[in-house]
Design a protein around this motif. Structure first.
Motif, PDB file in Angstrom:
ATOM      1  N   UNK A 171       0.829  -1.219   0.000  1.00  0.00           N
ATOM      2  CA  UNK A 171       0.000   0.000   0.000  1.00  0.00           C
ATOM      3  C   UNK A 171       0.861   1.267   0.000  1.00  0.00           C
ATOM      4  N   UNK A 178       1.522   4.263  -2.661  1.00  0.00           N
ATOM      5  CA  UNK A 178       1.161   5.608  -2.212  1.00  0.00           C
ATOM      6  C   UNK A 178       2.288   6.602  -2.443  1.00  0.00           C
ATOM      7  N   UNK A 232      -6.491  12.224  28.272  1.00  0.00           N
ATOM      8  CA  UNK A 232      -7.165  11.898  29.531  1.00  0.00           C
ATOM      9  C   UNK A 232      -6.978  10.419  29.863  1.00  0.00           C
ATOM     10  N   UNK A 282      -9.060   8.008  30.380  1.00  0.00           N
ATOM     11  CA  UNK A 282      -9.903   7.077  29.618  1.00  0.00           C
ATOM     12  C   UNK A 282      -9.262   6.726  28.266  1.00  0.00           C
ATOM     13  N   UNK A 283      -8.813   7.753  27.559  1.00  0.00           N
ATOM     14  CA  UNK A 283      -8.165   7.536  26.260  1.00  0.00           C
ATOM     15  C   UNK A 283      -6.864   6.754  26.442  1.00  0.00           C
ATOM     16  N   UNK A 330      -7.629   3.133  27.092  1.00  0.00           N
ATOM     17  CA  UNK A 330      -8.118   2.503  25.860  1.00  0.00           C
ATOM     18  C   UNK A 330      -6.948   2.222  24.908  1.00  0.00           C
ATOM     19  N   UNK A 355      -1.761  11.278  17.448  1.00  0.00           N
ATOM     20  CA  UNK A 355      -3.141  11.774  17.368  1.00  0.00           C
ATOM     21  C   UNK A 355      -3.841  11.095  16.189  1.00  0.00           C
ATOM     22  N   UNK A 356      -4.213   9.840  16.419  1.00  0.00           N
ATOM     23  CA  UNK A 356      -4.847   9.056  15.351  1.00  0.00           C
ATOM     24  C   UNK A 356      -5.634   7.940  16.012  1.00  0.00           C
ATOM     25  N   UNK A 357      -6.674   7.473  15.341  1.00  0.00           N
ATOM     26  CA  UNK A 357      -7.480   6.392  15.902  1.00  0.00           C
ATOM     27  C   UNK A 357      -6.558   5.190  16.119  1.00  0.00           C
ATOM     28  N   UNK A 377      -7.126   1.599  14.311  1.00  0.00           N
ATOM     29  CA  UNK A 377      -6.805   1.703  12.884  1.00  0.00           C
ATOM     30  C   UNK A 377      -5.283   1.730  12.685  1.00  0.00           C
TER      31      UNK A 377
END
Lengths: 427, 237
Positions: free
Chosen positions: A116, A120, A322, A324-325, A328, A389-391, A394
């Motif tokens: 990929x 790209x 935070x 929570x993030x 996760x 700063x990314x999901x 993913x």
């Protein structure tokens, strides 16, 4: 048939990069006298660094690619012509090396599929050099920011000197470099050549995948780290400063191949500082030289107005994370890291070896070094995903397998040594 | 064991080496690869791999580049979500994208119909929302199998980076009597989808149903002059 001949021709061209012209230094000046028996791998690393300088030059690829090959052929004939009668002693090594190269190259020529990221930007970057553009024009390409160019440059360089000039011809060098790296760490494990060759084939069988030669740059990082880890090993055993020089020029390749190469270079630098046998002069020299190669890259990037880093890492995001993030992210990193570590046998072996030998960590300098590298590598993986700063899911799904693979190059020498110790009890 | 191996040492290792070589041989499918390289040229292999006018459609792109001697970089719109394919015809000397001409691959018509995946009670997911938000203007309507209700409430959600549902908007959709579709007419521009997951909560849908979302295509071929066409691949301006 034309393409098969092209593969064999490229093998000979690649070999030139290992066979010449280091002999000039070796036989005339003798500064590399302390290197272990084969010069092939050292030539390769030096020549790649020379190519790196050419890639930054204002000259077009067509102006220097053929002259470089002619010079290498000249030195090859000059230095080796009379030594062909000694070739017999290397024949089994050469046959195995060539057969593996040929099998993997035919696979690349047949499958052709690009990864990929290769589609790209890595391949497009290589087109700049193929279309007679230079580093200066490449700096205008939007995806040049923070994605170093050297892997793409090699792709176009070797494509340029091939017979058919097919796209995949340049990628065959990635195959050659990978095989050279594996050969380098297996060629002197046992006294018997055939045992070393068996080990070489075993490692190839375990680690080889087509995906690694699909134009992605991880194979170059993986192989360079293999070279580095062996130089670490030689340095700890021989204490010769020349290995520090080779570690340094390997680090130089790393930082020009892929953005995370800088992280691996810094991990290596930090690890070197923990080697107890390093004297003050060596310590100073290696640290200053490391800083120099990093500043040199930044300087080049500034000169050509290329962003040094454009990855999604922002100070504001990091301080506003935070709980929570964070939780996760850590949870998912752990899940994916564990899953992909089980899929990558190399990384999985490292904690096992460290645990089995935990009493020797402070006595065995090499084990201590690799343990430190392993810890820093794990910290690097966690921080890379936490502060990005990314999901995260993913990100992990699309990249962590490649990060694990590329960094596992650090550990192969340790695993082979452990294998040898275990094996020598029986054979 | 040690004694046995040491007696037959080299022979055993030669034997193991040959076995390993054969294993590498099979792992890489050497025979079929070798045959492939001998029988077809690089161009044929590329077309076979990436398709002529399907999937990445590299065959058609290469054909266009050669026939029309394309020296600019026309925008490529592929309605099948594949890796980027501009590499096949990219011209490094033309820095910017040529906005006057378009290459449209795997064109589905003016409407894009997609099945939503069932996530959990009442909630359905549109896979690959970022890609679809690029190739379509708006969410036109929703088709729900066996639904007899005249009106339904639909709530749109994104899953944020902490994995929490973030409510975007609730709309009331009426059933069209002719098509039996629930009319939505919601543009994607109102939602910042990026690489997040996109969900629809369909009120009153208690059981798992077959739900199809109909998106309006951003590109209508009637608005362009067709320069070249092969099946549903087009070169237009």
């Amino acid at each position: 048939m034309n393409e098969i001949i092209g593969i064999i021709y490229l093998f000979l061209i690649f070999c030139l990069f290992g066979l010449s012209p280091l002999n000039i230094f070796h036989s005339r000046v003798g500064i590399f006298y302390s290197l272990r028996k084969s010069n092939f791998f050292y030539n390769l690393i030096i020549n790649l660094n020379i190519l790196l300088l050419f890639s930054l030059s204002p000259f077009k690829l067509i102006e220097y690619s053929i002259p470089i090959i002619i010079i290498l052929i000249f030195f090859f004939i000059k230095n080796y012509f009379l030594l062909f009668k000694n070739f017999k002693s290397h024949i089994s090594n050469t046959i195995f090396f060539f057969l593996v190269f040929f099998i993997l190259s035919v696979q690349v020529a047949s499958e052709l599929n690009l990864g990929w990221d290769a589609k790209w930007f890595w391949y497009i970057k290589s087109l700049y050099y193929s279309d007679n553009q230079t580093f200066s024009e490449l700096s205008n390409y939007v995806y040049n920011d923070y994605h170093p160019h050297f892997g793409s440059f090699m792709w176009s360089f070797f494509r340029e000197v091939s017979i058919n000039q097919h796209e995949y011809a340049g990628r065959l060098f990635y195959v050659f470099f990978y095989i050279s790296g594996i050969f380098f760490i297996t060629h002197d494990i046992f006294k018997s050549n055939i045992k070393n060759n068996t080990l070489f084939l075993l490692i190839i069988f375990i680690t080889q995948k087509y995906l690694y030669f699909s134009g992605l740059q991880e194979i170059l990082i993986f192989t360079t780290l293999i070279f580095m880890s062996k130089f670490f090993y030689y340095f700890i055993n021989d204490r010769s400063s020349i290995y520090l020089f080779f570690i340094l020029i390997c680090a130089n390749l790393l930082i020009w191949v892929k953005a995370e190469g800088v992280a691996y270079a810094l991990i290596s630098l930090a690890a070197i500082n923990f080697i107890s046998m390093l004297n003050l002069k060596q310590r100073l020299l290696i640290n200053i030289s490391f800083l120099f190669i990093i500043f040199f890259k930044i300087l080049i990037y500034k000169f050509f107005q290329i962003k040094v880093n454009d990855q999604p890492y922002y100070f504001e995001y990091i301080i506003n994370l935070d709980f929570e993030t964070l939780f996760y992210k850590v949870k998912n990193i752990l899940i994916y890291l564990t899953y992909y570590s089980f899929k990558n046998i190399i990384l999985m072996c490292v904690p096992i070896i460290i645990t089995l030998n935990y009493k020797k960590i402070f006595q065995n300098e090499y084990l201590k070094l690799i343990t430190l590298i392993f810890l820093m590598n794990i910290i690097f993986i966690f921080s890379a995903y936490i502060f990005r700063d990314m999901e995260v899911v993913f990100s992990l799904k699309t990249t962590i397998d490649r990060i694990i693979f590329s960094s596992s190059g650090f550990y192969l020498v340790l695993i082979i040594n452990e294998f040898k110790n275990f094996f020598s009890r029986y054979v | 064991m040690k004694k046995f191996i040491s007696i037959h040492n080299n022979k055993i290792f030669y034997f193991i080496s040959i076995i390993l070589l054969i294993m590498i041989f099979f792992k890489t499918s050497f025979i079929s690869n070798f045959n492939n390289v001998l029988k077809s040229n690089e161009n044929e292999r590329i077309t076979k791999l990436y398709g002529y006018c399907k999937n990445e459609s590299i065959g058609y792109l290469r054909y266009l580049k050669k026939k029309y001697n394309i020296k600019s970089n026309p925008k490529i719109i592929n309605y099948v979500h594949t890796p980027p394919n501009k590499w096949a015809i990219y011209d490094v000397t033309a820095q910017n994208t040529d906005s006057t001409r378009l290459i449209i691959l795997n064109y589905p018509g003016n409407e894009i119909n997609l099945k939503l995946s069932y996530y959990k009670k009442k909630i359905y997911e549109l896979n690959d929302p970022y890609f679809y938000s690029i190739i379509s203007n708006l969410i036109g309507s929703l088709q729900i199998q066996n639904s007899i209700k005249e009106n339904i409430d639909i709530t749109f959600y994104l899953k944020d980076r902490s994995n929490n549902f973030q409510k975007l908007k609730t709309i009331n959709a009426k059933k069209d009597k002719n098509t039996n579709d629930y009319i939505i007419n919601q543009t994607f521009d109102d939602f910042k989808i990026d690489e997040l997951r996109f969900f629809l909560e369909i009120d009153g849908l208690d059981e798992k149903s077959k739900v199809t979302i109909k998106l309006r295509n951003k590109y209508n071929l009637e608005n362009f002059k067709i320069i070249d066409q092969y099946q549903n691949c087009y070169f237009v301006e």
